[in-house]
Design a protein around this motif. Structure first.
Motif, mmCIF file in Angstrom:
data_model
loop_
_atom_site.group_PDB
_atom_site.id
_atom_site.type_symbol
_atom_site.label_atom_id
_atom_site.label_comp_id
_atom_site.label_asym_id
_atom_site.label_seq_id
_atom_site.Cartn_x
_atom_site.Cartn_y
_atom_site.Cartn_z
ATOM 1 N N LEU A 62 4.142 4.162 -11.328
ATOM 2 C CA LEU A 62 3.855 3.459 -10.556
ATOM 3 C C LEU A 62 2.809 2.305 -10.679
ATOM 4 O O LEU A 62 2.425 2.710 -12.204
ATOM 5 C CB LEU A 62 2.864 4.548 -9.888
ATOM 6 N N PRO A 63 2.600 1.619 -10.374
ATOM 7 C CA PRO A 63 1.469 0.574 -10.166
ATOM 8 C C PRO A 63 0.268 1.328 -10.177
ATOM 9 O O PRO A 63 0.495 2.130 -9.513
ATOM 10 C CB PRO A 63 1.669 -0.825 -9.547
ATOM 11 N N ARG A 64 -1.103 0.607 -10.643
ATOM 12 C CA ARG A 64 -1.719 1.687 -10.987
ATOM 13 C C ARG A 64 -2.430 1.246 -9.524
ATOM 14 O O ARG A 64 -3.235 2.684 -9.129
ATOM 15 C CB ARG A 64 -2.894 0.157 -11.845
ATOM 16 N N GLU A 65 -2.522 0.420 -8.526
ATOM 17 C CA GLU A 65 -2.806 -0.029 -7.397
ATOM 18 C C GLU A 65 -2.735 1.798 -6.969
ATOM 19 O O GLU A 65 -2.903 1.486 -5.645
ATOM 20 C CB GLU A 65 -2.781 -1.160 -7.055
ATOM 21 N N LEU A 66 -1.158 2.079 -7.168
ATOM 22 C CA LEU A 66 -0.533 3.247 -5.842
ATOM 23 C C LEU A 66 -1.342 4.678 -6.291
ATOM 24 O O LEU A 66 -0.134 5.868 -5.827
ATOM 25 C CB LEU A 66 0.734 2.889 -5.920
ATOM 26 N N VAL A 67 -1.639 4.818 -7.610
ATOM 27 C CA VAL A 67 -1.804 6.028 -7.916
ATOM 28 C C VAL A 67 -2.416 7.213 -6.806
ATOM 29 O O VAL A 67 -2.230 8.008 -6.674
ATOM 30 C CB VAL A 67 -2.659 5.633 -9.198
ATOM 31 N N ASP A 68 -3.592 6.572 -6.535
ATOM 32 C CA ASP A 68 -4.207 6.843 -5.743
ATOM 33 C C ASP A 68 -3.297 7.448 -4.326
ATOM 34 O O ASP A 68 -3.612 8.512 -3.275
ATOM 35 C CB ASP A 68 -5.538 6.148 -4.795
ATOM 36 N N SER B 2 8.086 1.058 -8.079
ATOM 37 C CA SER B 2 7.940 0.924 -9.466
ATOM 38 C C SER B 2 8.817 -0.108 -10.070
ATOM 39 O O SER B 2 8.973 -0.556 -11.485
ATOM 40 C CB SER B 2 8.725 2.018 -9.747
ATOM 41 N N GLU B 3 8.927 -1.200 -8.990
ATOM 42 C CA GLU B 3 10.508 -2.217 -9.640
ATOM 43 C C GLU B 3 9.448 -2.932 -10.521
ATOM 44 O O GLU B 3 9.864 -3.503 -11.549
ATOM 45 C CB GLU B 3 11.280 -2.630 -8.563
ATOM 46 N N ALA B 4 8.422 -3.615 -10.061
ATOM 47 C CA ALA B 4 7.242 -4.875 -10.872
ATOM 48 C C ALA B 4 6.618 -3.991 -11.625
ATOM 49 O O ALA B 4 6.562 -4.644 -12.884
ATOM 50 C CB ALA B 4 6.265 -4.148 -10.077
ATOM 51 N N VAL B 5 7.845 -2.655 -12.098
ATOM 52 C CA VAL B 5 6.761 -2.401 -13.668
ATOM 53 C C VAL B 5 7.993 -2.337 -14.469
ATOM 54 O O VAL B 5 7.987 -2.850 -15.497
ATOM 55 C CB VAL B 5 6.175 -0.499 -13.905
ATOM 56 N N SER C 201 1.714 4.916 -16.183
ATOM 57 C CA SER C 201 1.098 6.361 -14.612
ATOM 58 C C SER C 201 2.793 7.127 -14.443
ATOM 59 O O SER C 201 3.089 6.577 -13.426
ATOM 60 C CB SER C 201 1.013 6.203 -13.741
ATOM 61 N N PHE C 202 3.615 7.362 -14.641
ATOM 62 C CA PHE C 202 4.421 8.551 -14.743
ATOM 63 C C PHE C 202 4.244 9.095 -13.575
ATOM 64 O O PHE C 202 3.110 9.939 -13.107
ATOM 65 C CB PHE C 202 5.429 9.180 -15.398
ATOM 66 N N ALA C 203 5.176 9.153 -12.237
ATOM 67 C CA ALA C 203 5.301 9.404 -9.754
ATOM 68 C C ALA C 203 5.720 11.111 -11.001
ATOM 69 O O ALA C 203 6.527 11.378 -11.796
ATOM 70 C CB ALA C 203 5.300 9.019 -9.838
ATOM 71 N N GLY C 204 4.805 12.318 -11.089
ATOM 72 C CA GLY C 204 5.288 13.763 -11.043
ATOM 73 C C GLY C 204 4.542 14.527 -10.144
ATOM 74 O O GLY C 204 4.372 13.813 -9.131
ATOM 75 N N LEU C 205 5.494 15.537 -10.127
ATOM 76 C CA LEU C 205 4.717 17.229 -8.979
ATOM 77 C C LEU C 205 4.525 17.981 -10.575
ATOM 78 O O LEU C 205 4.853 17.824 -11.333
ATOM 79 C CB LEU C 205 6.034 17.639 -8.889
#
Length: 243
Positions: free
Chosen positions: A188-194, A215-218, A141-145
């Motif tokens: 993003l870890p799945r739980e932080l997408v929201d 994101s370090e965990a990923v 899940s790439f964080a984007g704009l």
């Protein structure tokens, strides 16, 4: 940076994974060689137009042009690349800071490519592409704009349709991927997408920094392997080759 990646999931599959309320009727073909300016799948949360204070945001899977164009731009193309945005300075750059406030997105991916560069025996650089993926989650899940854009309307002319555009945030690499390149997408870890997508939250540098830290965990669990030159498209592009 992230200049090539793969997504082979359909809009319906992405909708189920990201718990979307709606999947737009747009083409999201499988591709193992997505390049900047192509149409890519994105996930966004939208506020209600009629009652944004009472109705919770709805989640949409749709597609966007991969290279963000800010609403105030007068031309589609830019003198500098906008398919990536540096997380360290995204809140300062005029191209991206407006979108950061409430137009945040996720760009889904199976994996992405990065090139390891070494000096060959002839003194010239030798670049070897590597495919990088998450063996645990199986989805990145790439964080984007994102930003809506259309060209200025000339007097007496009909306005062109709005175009949805997007960019991927990048950060300093760490973990296995750091062995081949100094930058990586913010994943993003799945739980932080929201939290990232929530348009009721005003985005700022502090939010970006928090997502980068998480994101370090990923990054730490990614796996990578060398692949052949990226020519054409198809599943053969992610197959390992001998070092």
């Amino acid at each position: 940076m992230c200049g090539r990646y793969a997504n082979t999931k359909s809009g319906e599959e992405l909708g189920r994974y990201f718990d979307a309320d709606e999947v737009a009727d747009v083409a999201i073909p499988a591709s193992w060689n997505i390049a900047p300016t192509q149409q890519v799948p994105i996930v966004v949360d939208r506020l209600s137009k009629t009652d944004p204070d009472e109705v919770p945001p709805s989640r949409l899977v749709t597609s966007a042009r991969w290279s963000l164009v800010p609403r105030w731009a007068t031309e589609l193309t830019s003198t500098y690349p906008t398919f990536n945005a540096r997380s360290e300075t995204v809140s300062e750059k005029s191209t991206f800071k407006g979108a950061l406030v409430r137009s945040r997105a996720v760009l889904p991916a199976d994996g992405y490519y990065e090139w390891h560069t070494v000096t060959g025996v002839d003194g010239k650089p030798v670049k070897t592409p590597h495919y990088i993926h998450d063996p645990v989650e199986g989805e990145l899940s790439f964080a984007g704009l994102y930003s809506w854009w259309r060209p200025p309307v000339a007097d007496g002319q009909e306005p062109a349709p709005w175009m949805l555009t997007a960019t991927i945030l990048t950060r300093a690499a760490s973990g296995p991927a750091a062995s081949i390149h100094d930058r990586a997408p913010v994943m993003l870890p799945r739980e932080l997408v929201d939290e990232w997508l929530d348009p009721t939250v005003e985005g700022d540098q502090a939010l970006v920094d928090a997502m980068v830290a998480e994101s370090e965990a990923v990054l730490e669990r990614l796996e990578l392997h060398p692949v052949a030159a990226l020519r054409g498209d198809g599943p053969h592009l992610i197959e390992p080759v001998a070092r």
